[in-house]
Design a protein around this motif. Structure first.
Motif, mmCIF file in Angstrom:
data_model
loop_
_atom_site.group_PDB
_atom_site.id
_atom_site.type_symbol
_atom_site.label_atom_id
_atom_site.label_comp_id
_atom_site.label_asym_id
_atom_site.label_seq_id
_atom_site.Cartn_x
_atom_site.Cartn_y
_atom_site.Cartn_z
ATOM 1 N N ALA A 79 21.889 -15.861 -19.209
ATOM 2 C CA ALA A 79 22.441 -14.796 -19.744
ATOM 3 C C ALA A 79 21.529 -13.475 -19.765
ATOM 4 O O ALA A 79 21.949 -11.938 -19.658
ATOM 5 N N SER A 80 19.571 -13.592 -19.606
ATOM 6 C CA SER A 80 18.955 -12.487 -19.360
ATOM 7 C C SER A 80 19.828 -12.054 -17.895
ATOM 8 O O SER A 80 19.288 -10.278 -18.055
ATOM 9 N N ALA A 81 20.123 -12.429 -16.385
ATOM 10 C CA ALA A 81 20.408 -12.285 -15.675
ATOM 11 C C ALA A 81 21.887 -10.736 -15.643
ATOM 12 O O ALA A 81 21.838 -10.297 -15.113
ATOM 13 N N ALA A 82 22.430 -10.817 -16.952
ATOM 14 C CA ALA A 82 24.368 -10.876 -16.392
ATOM 15 C C ALA A 82 23.624 -9.659 -17.693
ATOM 16 O O ALA A 82 24.263 -9.016 -17.998
ATOM 17 N N SER A 83 21.956 -9.276 -18.325
ATOM 18 C CA SER A 83 21.991 -7.952 -18.997
ATOM 19 C C SER A 83 20.977 -7.009 -17.744
ATOM 20 O O SER A 83 21.133 -6.052 -18.622
ATOM 21 N N GLY A 84 21.017 -7.753 -17.022
ATOM 22 C CA GLY A 84 20.431 -6.917 -15.579
ATOM 23 C C GLY A 84 19.000 -7.131 -16.022
ATOM 24 O O GLY A 84 18.175 -6.417 -14.664
ATOM 25 N N VAL A 85 18.296 -8.530 -15.877
ATOM 26 C CA VAL A 85 16.459 -8.721 -15.969
ATOM 27 C C VAL A 85 16.854 -9.582 -14.756
ATOM 28 O O VAL A 85 17.489 -10.061 -14.369
#
Length: 329
Positions: A79-85
């Motif tokens: 979920a974090s990676a999908a948000s650009g983290v």
């Protein structure tokens, strides 16, 4: 814009980042009835901050094995990676991971770290952990947690903090635990200035010697304190969506993150417990842009501040900074 900008998140509770559907599935697998913590749409349901803490602990009760935490880590990082983290620090508590027993804690930690390493290979997101006693469990249990932290300090466990009900105990009551963590080479942060007021920020900073404050936004109510924080370079782990969802501020324009930044305080952006507050890092960026007219340059500057304030090893920080710099080109 908000999805593609690389982001650094410093204030994220691993259990609090568990999607409601993930927790419902675990409960179903283990035949646990926790239906009372969800609303009619299947989302977490709570009345206020203190009820939120209760719901949080009920949800966490489904996480009973190291493999549960491995699965959770993967779900959260996806979920974090999908948000650009590209880099995240997450709060972990031996209170929930093995009941503060060092042997059990090592097993949980190994499962989390292995899952994080796989996510880094697959998704390009790096995770480090901050061991965090639960404030309302009291100073004595915090000592046990601090011992777990000191024994497992290293490349993955990089920090020590304090979370929970700010109205229980004072920061100074946890000084032994923070001193032990500091001696073990861990960096320090502490939740304050959310429900405890500006005085809690001053106490956490002066009595515990922390470099960062979790939330810290109510420092804005004390102008001399704001000046002190700015001069000392203390970093605030701001979580606007969390503060608004819990009723600390009525809306995004009322949040003090912009005022604090304008006064020279080093602010960062995080989600805290994103499924509970219906937010993501991309949503935080979008709402802040809408509320304050922030452009890409400001968000890139905040991401660099976050990377500089990270607790990870210098080699990891250098890698994260290169990702941010590459995106600037």
């Amino acid at each position: 814009m908000t999805e593609v900008l690389p982001k650094v998140e410093l204030h994220l509770h691993l259990e609090g980042a568990a999607p409601a559907a993930f927790i419902r599935q675990l409960a179903h697998e283990k035949r646990m009835d926790i239906s009372g913590i969800f609303d009619a749409h299947g989302n977490y349901a709570y009345r206020d901050f203190w009820h939120f803490l209760e719901v949080y602990e009920v949800a966490t009760a489904t996480l009973t094995r190291p493999e549960d935490y491995a699965r959770l880590t993967r779900a959260v990082l996806e979920a974090s990676a999908a948000s650009g983290v590209v880099y995240s620090e997450t709060f972990l508590s031996p209170d929930f991971c093995g009941g503060r027993d060092l042997g059990a804690w090592r097993e949980y930690l190994a499962a989390i770290a292995e899952s994080a390493a796989a996510a880094e290979r697959d998704l390009g997101i790096t995770l480090c952990g901050i061991v965090t006693p639960i404030r309302h469990f009291g100073p004595e249990k915090a000592r046990e947690t601090a011992l777990c932290a000191a024994e497992t300090a290293g490349d993955f466990i990089v920090g020590f903090g304090l979370a929970g009900d700010e109205k229980k105990w004072q920061p100074i009551d946890f000084k032994w635990s923070f001193d032990l963590a500091r001696e073990a080479g861990l960096h320090l942060t502490c939740h304050a200035g959310e429900w405890g007021g500006p005085e809690s920020v001053r106490a956490a900073w002066r009595d515990l010697g922390v470099a960062r404050i979790g939330h810290g936004v109510r420092a804005v109510e004390d102008a001399p304190l704001v000046d002190e924080l700015a001069e000392a370079g203390v970093v605030l782990e701001c979580c606007p969506g969390s503060n608004i969802a819990l009723g600390l501020y009525p809306n995004w324009p009322a949040h003090p993150i912009a005022r604090l930044r304008e006064k020279g305080v080093r602010v960062t952006i995080s989600t805290d417990d994103p499924p509970f507050f219906h937010t993501t890092m991309a949503r935080e960026y979008a709402r802040l842009a809408e509320a304050f007219g922030w452009d890409e340059a400001i968000f890139r500057s905040i991401a660099r501040t976050s990377a500089e304030a990270s607790f990870c090893a210098p080699s990891t920080r250098e890698k994260i900074m290169k990702k941010l710099e590459k995106a600037d080109v």
